[in-house]
Design a protein around this motif. Structure first.
Motif, PDB file in Angstrom:
ATOM      1  N   ALA A   1      10.008   2.420  -5.445  1.00  0.00           N
ATOM      2  CA  ALA A   1       8.980   2.620  -4.537  1.00  0.00           C
ATOM      3  C   ALA A   1       8.792   1.444  -3.502  1.00  0.00           C
ATOM      4  O   ALA A   1       8.478   1.811  -2.300  1.00  0.00           O
ATOM      5  CB  ALA A   1       7.574   2.851  -5.227  1.00  0.00           C
ATOM      6  N   MET A   2       8.778   0.208  -3.994  1.00  0.00           N
ATOM      7  CA  MET A   2       8.556  -0.822  -2.782  1.00  0.00           C
ATOM      8  C   MET A   2       9.824  -0.843  -2.000  1.00  0.00           C
ATOM      9  O   MET A   2       9.761  -1.062  -0.775  1.00  0.00           O
ATOM     10  CB  MET A   2       8.546  -2.103  -3.753  1.00  0.00           C
ATOM     11  CG  MET A   2       8.472  -3.465  -2.678  1.00  0.00           C
ATOM     12  SD  MET A   2       7.305  -3.304  -1.575  1.00  0.00           S
ATOM     13  CE  MET A   2       5.776  -3.910  -2.549  1.00  0.00           C
ATOM     14  N   LEU A   3      10.936  -0.690  -2.508  1.00  0.00           N
ATOM     15  CA  LEU A   3      12.291  -0.652  -1.736  1.00  0.00           C
ATOM     16  C   LEU A   3      12.133   0.451  -0.685  1.00  0.00           C
ATOM     17  O   LEU A   3      12.297   0.225   0.748  1.00  0.00           O
ATOM     18  CB  LEU A   3      13.488  -0.393  -2.415  1.00  0.00           C
ATOM     19  CG  LEU A   3      14.839  -0.190  -1.684  1.00  0.00           C
ATOM     20  CD1 LEU A   3      15.142  -1.530  -0.982  1.00  0.00           C
ATOM     21  CD2 LEU A   3      15.890   0.049  -2.660  1.00  0.00           C
ATOM     22  N   PHE A   4      11.705   1.773  -1.130  1.00  0.00           N
ATOM     23  CA  PHE A   4      11.712   2.799  -0.196  1.00  0.00           C
ATOM     24  C   PHE A   4      10.687   2.677   0.880  1.00  0.00           C
ATOM     25  O   PHE A   4      10.887   2.806   2.171  1.00  0.00           O
ATOM     26  CB  PHE A   4      11.286   4.087  -0.898  1.00  0.00           C
ATOM     27  CG  PHE A   4      12.063   4.817  -1.845  1.00  0.00           C
ATOM     28  CD1 PHE A   4      13.523   4.602  -1.609  1.00  0.00           C
ATOM     29  CD2 PHE A   4      11.869   5.519  -2.940  1.00  0.00           C
ATOM     30  CE1 PHE A   4      14.341   4.850  -2.500  1.00  0.00           C
ATOM     31  CE2 PHE A   4      12.698   6.242  -3.692  1.00  0.00           C
ATOM     32  CZ  PHE A   4      13.926   5.726  -3.405  1.00  0.00           C
ATOM     33  N   SER A   5       9.491   1.638   0.435  1.00  0.00           N
ATOM     34  CA  SER A   5       8.611   1.473   1.565  1.00  0.00           C
ATOM     35  C   SER A   5       8.954   0.611   2.512  1.00  0.00           C
ATOM     36  O   SER A   5       8.719   0.723   3.830  1.00  0.00           O
ATOM     37  CB  SER A   5       7.364   0.683   0.636  1.00  0.00           C
ATOM     38  OG  SER A   5       6.396   0.237   1.761  1.00  0.00           O
TER      39      SER A   5
ATOM     40  N   THR B   1       0.862  -1.121  -0.006  1.00  0.00           N
ATOM     41  CA  THR B   1      -0.183  -0.034  -0.006  1.00  0.00           C
ATOM     42  C   THR B   1       0.994   1.068   0.095  1.00  0.00           C
ATOM     43  O   THR B   1       0.669   2.147  -0.617  1.00  0.00           O
ATOM     44  CB  THR B   1      -0.962   0.177   1.085  1.00  0.00           C
ATOM     45  OG1 THR B   1      -1.683  -1.205   1.235  1.00  0.00           O
ATOM     46  CG2 THR B   1      -1.654   1.319   1.227  1.00  0.00           C
ATOM     47  N   GLU B   2       1.881   1.233   1.029  1.00  0.00           N
ATOM     48  CA  GLU B   2       2.653   2.254   1.090  1.00  0.00           C
ATOM     49  C   GLU B   2       3.519   2.487  -0.296  1.00  0.00           C
ATOM     50  O   GLU B   2       3.701   3.737  -0.948  1.00  0.00           O
ATOM     51  CB  GLU B   2       3.653   2.354   2.162  1.00  0.00           C
ATOM     52  CG  GLU B   2       4.571   3.528   2.341  1.00  0.00           C
ATOM     53  CD  GLU B   2       3.962   4.782   2.749  1.00  0.00           C
ATOM     54  OE1 GLU B   2       4.626   5.783   2.507  1.00  0.00           O
ATOM     55  OE2 GLU B   2       2.573   4.715   2.931  1.00  0.00           O
ATOM     56  N   ALA B   3       3.976   1.355  -1.047  1.00  0.00           N
ATOM     57  CA  ALA B   3       4.678   1.474  -2.285  1.00  0.00           C
ATOM     58  C   ALA B   3       4.027   2.098  -3.371  1.00  0.00           C
ATOM     59  O   ALA B   3       4.451   2.804  -4.274  1.00  0.00           O
ATOM     60  CB  ALA B   3       5.048   0.016  -2.519  1.00  0.00           C
ATOM     61  N   ARG B   4       2.852   1.649  -3.324  1.00  0.00           N
ATOM     62  CA  ARG B   4       1.615   2.382  -4.329  1.00  0.00           C
ATOM     63  C   ARG B   4       1.604   3.736  -4.073  1.00  0.00           C
ATOM     64  O   ARG B   4       1.347   4.652  -5.098  1.00  0.00           O
ATOM     65  CB  ARG B   4       0.425   1.739  -4.328  1.00  0.00           C
ATOM     66  CG  ARG B   4       0.279   0.281  -4.977  1.00  0.00           C
ATOM     67  CD  ARG B   4      -1.194  -0.189  -5.292  1.00  0.00           C
ATOM     68  NE  ARG B   4      -1.802  -0.409  -3.806  1.00  0.00           N
ATOM     69  CZ  ARG B   4      -1.857  -1.545  -3.405  1.00  0.00           C
ATOM     70  NH1 ARG B   4      -1.151  -2.566  -3.812  1.00  0.00           N
ATOM     71  NH2 ARG B   4      -2.402  -1.718  -2.216  1.00  0.00           N
ATOM     72  N   ARG B   5       1.408   4.242  -2.805  1.00  0.00           N
ATOM     73  CA  ARG B   5       1.462   5.776  -2.686  1.00  0.00           C
ATOM     74  C   ARG B   5       2.771   6.347  -3.198  1.00  0.00           C
ATOM     75  O   ARG B   5       2.524   7.454  -3.641  1.00  0.00           O
ATOM     76  CB  ARG B   5       1.334   5.892  -1.226  1.00  0.00           C
ATOM     77  CG  ARG B   5       0.974   7.542  -0.669  1.00  0.00           C
ATOM     78  CD  ARG B   5       1.031   7.511   0.864  1.00  0.00           C
ATOM     79  NE  ARG B   5       2.182   7.419   1.372  1.00  0.00           N
ATOM     80  CZ  ARG B   5       3.217   8.416   1.183  1.00  0.00           C
ATOM     81  NH1 ARG B   5       3.027   9.545   0.784  1.00  0.00           N
ATOM     82  NH2 ARG B   5       4.386   8.136   2.030  1.00  0.00           N
TER      83      ARG B   5
END
Length: 73
Positions: free
Chosen positions: A54-58, A10-14
């Motif tokens: 984005a997934m890595l940052f999340s 969810t956070e990666a999508r944001r």
């Protein structure tokens, strides 16, 4: 209860949405010029690098011990 994996997705999508919006605002030509790459490279980033980053940052942000709100996109 939401799992850690679901929260990360969810956070990666944001994060991905925010990056994509910023890229659209700045423009592929401008980004390519500043990065010193071809516009087609930036276009490929949008579909391959951005979602993975984005997934890595999340994941990295979920593991931080910093106060909530620190380093938010």
């Amino acid at each position: 209860m939401e799992t850690s994996t679901a929260r990360n997705k969810t956070e990666a999508r944001r994060i991905e949405t925010w990056i994509q919006n910023e890229m659209a605002t700045l423009g592929i030509t401008t980004i390519a010029g500043r990065a010193g790459v071809n516009k087609s490279t930036v276009s490929r980033w949008r579909t391959s690098v951005v979602p993975a980053a984005a997934m890595l940052f999340s994941i990295l942000m979920s593991e931080r011990q910093a106060p909530k709100g620190d380093m938010e996109a």
